[in-house]
Design a protein around this motif. Structure first.
Motif, PDB file in Angstrom:
ATOM      1  N   VAL A 210       0.824  -1.203   0.000  1.00 12.43           N
ATOM      2  CA  VAL A 210       0.000   0.000   0.000  1.00 12.43           C
ATOM      3  C   VAL A 210       0.864   1.261   0.000  1.00 12.43           C
ATOM      4  N   LEU A 211       2.105   1.116   0.477  1.00 12.71           N
ATOM      5  CA  LEU A 211       2.958   2.300   0.532  1.00 12.71           C
ATOM      6  C   LEU A 211       3.941   2.390  -0.631  1.00 12.71           C
ATOM      7  N   SER A 212       4.032   1.343  -1.458  1.00 14.87           N
ATOM      8  CA  SER A 212       5.132   1.378  -2.430  1.00 14.87           C
ATOM      9  C   SER A 212       4.677   1.436  -3.880  1.00 14.87           C
ATOM     10  N   TRP A 213       3.388   1.762  -4.129  1.00 18.95           N
ATOM     11  CA  TRP A 213       2.923   1.782  -5.524  1.00 18.95           C
ATOM     12  C   TRP A 213       3.146   3.118  -6.214  1.00 18.95           C
ATOM     13  N   THR A 214       3.584   4.121  -5.455  1.00 14.01           N
ATOM     14  CA  THR A 214       3.568   5.477  -6.014  1.00 14.01           C
ATOM     15  C   THR A 214       4.494   5.639  -7.227  1.00 14.01           C
ATOM     16  N   GLY A 215       5.679   5.019  -7.144  1.00 16.22           N
ATOM     17  CA  GLY A 215       6.602   5.143  -8.268  1.00 16.22           C
ATOM     18  C   GLY A 215       6.018   4.541  -9.533  1.00 16.22           C
ATOM     19  N   THR A 216       5.426   3.349  -9.380  1.00 18.39           N
ATOM     20  CA  THR A 216       4.811   2.677 -10.527  1.00 18.39           C
ATOM     21  C   THR A 216       3.684   3.527 -11.113  1.00 18.39           C
ATOM     22  N   ALA A 217       2.871   4.115 -10.232  1.00 13.60           N
ATOM     23  CA  ALA A 217       1.762   4.939 -10.726  1.00 13.60           C
ATOM     24  C   ALA A 217       2.288   6.128 -11.514  1.00 13.60           C
ATOM     25  N   ARG A 218       3.353   6.747 -11.017  1.00 12.77           N
ATOM     26  CA  ARG A 218       3.939   7.884 -11.739  1.00 12.77           C
ATOM     27  C   ARG A 218       4.434   7.454 -13.108  1.00 12.77           C
ATOM     28  N   LEU A 219       5.161   6.324 -13.125  1.00 14.72           N
ATOM     29  CA  LEU A 219       5.713   5.823 -14.384  1.00 14.72           C
ATOM     30  C   LEU A 219       4.583   5.517 -15.370  1.00 14.72           C
ATOM     31  N   MET A 220       3.542   4.836 -14.869  1.00 11.46           N
ATOM     32  CA  MET A 220       2.429   4.450 -15.729  1.00 11.46           C
ATOM     33  C   MET A 220       1.719   5.686 -16.267  1.00 11.46           C
ATOM     34  N   ARG A 221       1.494   6.654 -15.397  1.00 18.55           N
ATOM     35  CA  ARG A 221       0.802   7.863 -15.829  1.00 18.55           C
ATOM     36  C   ARG A 221       1.598   8.538 -16.953  1.00 18.55           C
ATOM     37  N   GLY A 222       2.919   8.614 -16.760  1.00 21.05           N
ATOM     38  CA  GLY A 222       3.750   9.229 -17.787  1.00 21.05           C
ATOM     39  C   GLY A 222       3.658   8.487 -19.105  1.00 21.05           C
ATOM     40  N   MET A 223       3.728   7.155 -19.037  1.00 15.40           N
ATOM     41  CA  MET A 223       3.645   6.362 -20.259  1.00 15.40           C
ATOM     42  C   MET A 223       2.303   6.571 -20.950  1.00 15.40           C
ATOM     43  N   VAL A 224       1.227   6.551 -20.163  1.00 23.54           N
ATOM     44  CA  VAL A 224      -0.106   6.702 -20.747  1.00 23.54           C
ATOM     45  C   VAL A 224      -0.259   8.087 -21.357  1.00 23.54           C
ATOM     46  N   LEU A 225       0.300   9.088 -20.679  1.00 24.15           N
ATOM     47  CA  LEU A 225       0.220  10.443 -21.232  1.00 24.15           C
ATOM     48  C   LEU A 225       0.850  10.502 -22.616  1.00 24.15           C
ATOM     49  N   SER A 226       1.971   9.797 -22.795  1.00 25.40           N
ATOM     50  CA  SER A 226       2.597   9.863 -24.113  1.00 25.40           C
ATOM     51  C   SER A 226       1.861   8.977 -25.112  1.00 25.40           C
TER      52      SER A 226
END
Lengths: 338, 336
Positions: B199-215
């Motif tokens: 629950v505390l360690s997903w933030t990096g993945t979410a950031r990476l995924m958001r960036g990928m989806v944005l592109s």
């Protein structure tokens, strides 16, 4: 045949909200497309031709874009009143669109077959097998050899021209009544360009699809379109039958465009005349003729007083200029060529 | 050598390999990745068999046989301890054997859960933008400011002392129990630590995924499929997700690695999985406090921990290299 046109756009207004202000990308645009007809929309980059096409499909990204006014009557119904669900049934099914860049318009991780059958499964509710058979048919129709085998190939295994053929096959898969081709040949070399245009024309005759072809290439329009409309700064500044527009352009912008390209039938040694200046800033559009700052025939006190309306200048031929200017009108202040 | 010539018919008979087949073949020919995969599988399966092949019961202490060095016999019973015994005389070989399964499953589960949370939230934020994006991004920033250690400390002092207070559904405990093979009370605590980490360690993945989806969402084929009348769900599932996923796969393997090491770090501080549940991390923690007198002790859990972490890394490297046409890889597969 029905007398009402297939598509009737009335007073379309599209705006984009940006940090610098509201960009008025399309202003008070009205036009129609009849069944089976080809309409060419020409204009330079940023003149609103693509935005017009996108708003017909309601594909303007919102935010920042918004259709702020007007009607898009398609087969008697206003598409702007449709729900998102209803609109999805129109897209790809009754109105299809081909995009500019075939190199990026296909999903690299799916086979061509999967992508063609996508809209068949969506709209025609075909089974996978039926959809595949139809896809083979479509690829044959757009002239891709050994279609059955190529269905399992990925986009990177196709050349640019082939991919545009695939895009056309996808566009035509559900027998749409209207096909919007947004600069379909801009990314292709000249020989492939000719083949693709020929293909669109042939399929149009076979299927009776109406086509809106959007381009900045006057040559494409001359060969393809029944009627042409010229857009400038988000407005239609001249419209008429293709022959009329090329033979007797009546709007200084159109005249400028034609003077800036070489022609086969002209006297030797003519210099090409570029249009000076830049297109206007669409954020602060004053209520004057948008072309007036670049116009050779500018008349102070007239052109900078109102936005000239489209007026009848010939049979089915309308231009947005206050004066009767034709391609033979000498440019005031310029030396008469010897 | 005779030149082979193919007729057009023959050439067209040869089906070219699909993308997926090429990637799998390249992965299978990646030597380090395959070797590492073999090591991990070996670790895991020997651990699965632990109840049958371990020489001693997992938690049986023997205060007369504390701190026996590897390969020594118990002076009382004459039993051989392959890797020695710990501070209360439990056989270390047995415990390390059991812990491989627990450590690997924990790392896999935490990484999977946190990657799933991250991928789903990143996807929603990047695709829908607007208020969803704002909500997810703010939530993400909020979560990433949580101090992990403090939270684990609170969990430790409040919940781990009273396992019955742990609000985790029985079916979930059941899964944990089945996967790790630890008793019921222990699996509750294990689940709690795992959930806290995920629950505390997903933030990096979410950031990476958001960036990928944005592109990816700006690419022409997304627009083109919208113009074909595809729904958002379909566009996300068929077009956005598969094209945004490759870096996330590498991120996932790194996350497994991260959890393996993080669990050891937390155990060292006393906040990790609690004794008697054996993990490489907490065996290492016990060894650490007795290291001055028994310097061999940290090596016993440390070596398999390092090997597993390296192996996971190499497998991740293999997965990253396999779809990349610029990578020249060793072995026969590379030359085609």
């Amino acid at each position: 045949m029905a007398t009402s046109p297939l598509l009737q756009v009335e007073n379309l207004e599209v705006q984009f909200k940006t940090q610098d202000g509201v960009v008025k990308a399309v202003n008070d645009v009205s036009f129609h497309v009849d069944r089976g007809e080809t309409l060419g929309i020409v204009g330079e980059s940023g003149s609103g031709k693509s935005v017009t096409a996108m708003s017909l499909m309601r594909l303007i990204p919102n935010p920042p874009g918004q259709i702020t006014g007007g009607k898009v009557m398609f087969d008697g119904e206003n598409l702007l009143d449709y729900s998102d669900d209803e609109m999805r049934h129109v897209r790809g099914n009754r109105i299809a669109m081909i995009f500019q860049d075939p190199m990026t318009s296909l999903n690299p991780v799916l086979t061509i077959g999967r992508q063609i059958t996508e809209s068949l499964e969506l709209h025609l509710k075909l089974t996978q097998k039926e959809a595949r058979n139809r896809a083979v048919e479509l690829l044959n129709m757009v002239g891709i050899p050994s279609a059955d085998r190529r269905l399992d190939d990925y986009p990177h295994q196709f050349s640019g021209g082939m991919r545009q053929r695939v895009m056309i096959a996808m566009g035509l898969s559900c027998n749409p009544e209207l096909l919007i081709a947004d600069e379909p040949t801009t990314a292709l070399d000249v020989t492939i360009q000719a083949q693709i245009l020929e293909l669109i024309q042939r399929l149009q005759h076979e299927l009776g699809t109406a086509v809106i072809i959007i381009t900045h290439d006057l040559g494409v329009v001359a060969g393809m379109a029944d009627r042409v409309q010229v857009m400038y700064a988000g407005r239609i500044v001249e419209e008429g039958p293709t022959n009329e527009i090329f033979a007797q352009p009546r709007m200084p912008y159109t005249i400028g465009l034609l003077r800036s390209i070489p022609r086969l039938d002209e006297e030797q040694g003519r210099k090409l005349n570029p249009i000076r200046g830049l297109p206007p800033d669409l954020i602060n559009l004053p209520q004057i003729c948008p072309f007036s700052p670049r116009c050779d025939y500018f008349v102070a006190g007239k052109c900078d007083a109102t936005v000239p309306p489209l007026r009848q200048v010939g049979v089915d031929h309308r231009a947005a200029c206050l004066f009767d200017i034709s391609i033979d009108t000498p440019i005031p202040g310029a030396e008469v060529p010897v | 050598m005779a030149t082979q010539t193919l007729t057009v018919e023959q050439a067209s008979e040869q089906r070219s390999e699909g993308q997926w087949q090429i990637v799998v073949r390249r992965f299978l020919h990646h030597r380090m990745a395959m070797l590492s995969l073999l090591v991990l599988v070996l670790f895991f399966f020997s651990s699965l068999l632990a109840p049958w092949i371990a020489p001693f019961p997992r938690d049986e202490p023997d205060v007369r046989a504390q701190f026996l060095a590897p390969m020594t016999e118990n002076p009382q019973t004459g039993n051989l301890h392959l890797l020695g015994t710990d501070n209360i005389g439990r056989d270390l070989f047995t415990r390390v054997l059991y812990s491989a399964r627990i450590s690997l499953i924990l790392a896999l589960a935490v990484a999977t859960l946190s990657s799933l949370i991250g991928i789903v939230l990143g996807l929603l934020a990047g695709y829908f933008l607007g208020w969803i994006d704002i909500a997810v991004t703010r939530f993400l920033e909020f979560v990433s400011t949580f101090p992990l250690l403090t939270i684990l400390l609170i969990l430790n002092s409040v919940l781990l002392q009273n396992p019955d207070l742990i609000p985790i559904p029985p079916w979930f405990i059941g899964i944990i129990q089945g996967a790790t093979g630890v008793p019921d009370s222990e699996s509750k605590k294990l689940a709690l630590v795992g959930l806290a980490l995920a629950v505390l360690s997903w933030t990096g993945t979410a950031r990476l995924m958001r960036g990928m989806v944005l592109s990816v969402r700006e690419l022409a084929y997304i627009e083109s499929s919208r113009a074909l009348g595809a729904s958002s769900l379909r566009i996300i599932a068929r077009h956005v997700l598969p094209n945004a996923l490759p870096p996330l796969i590498v991120d996932y393997t790194l996350a497994i690695n991260g959890v393996l090491v993080l669990e050891a770090v937390l155990s060292f501080l006393g906040y990790g999985v609690q004794d008697p549940t054996p993990t490489w991390g907490n065996i290492l923690a016990i060894a650490e406090s007795n290291m001055l007198n028994h310097p061999w002790m940290p090596l016993v859990p440390g070596i398999p921990l390092v090997i597993a972490a390296l192996a996971v890394n190499f497998v991740g490297g293999g997965i990253r290299d396999a779809p990349d046409p610029r990578m020249v890889m060793g072995g026969k597969g590379a030359r085609q």
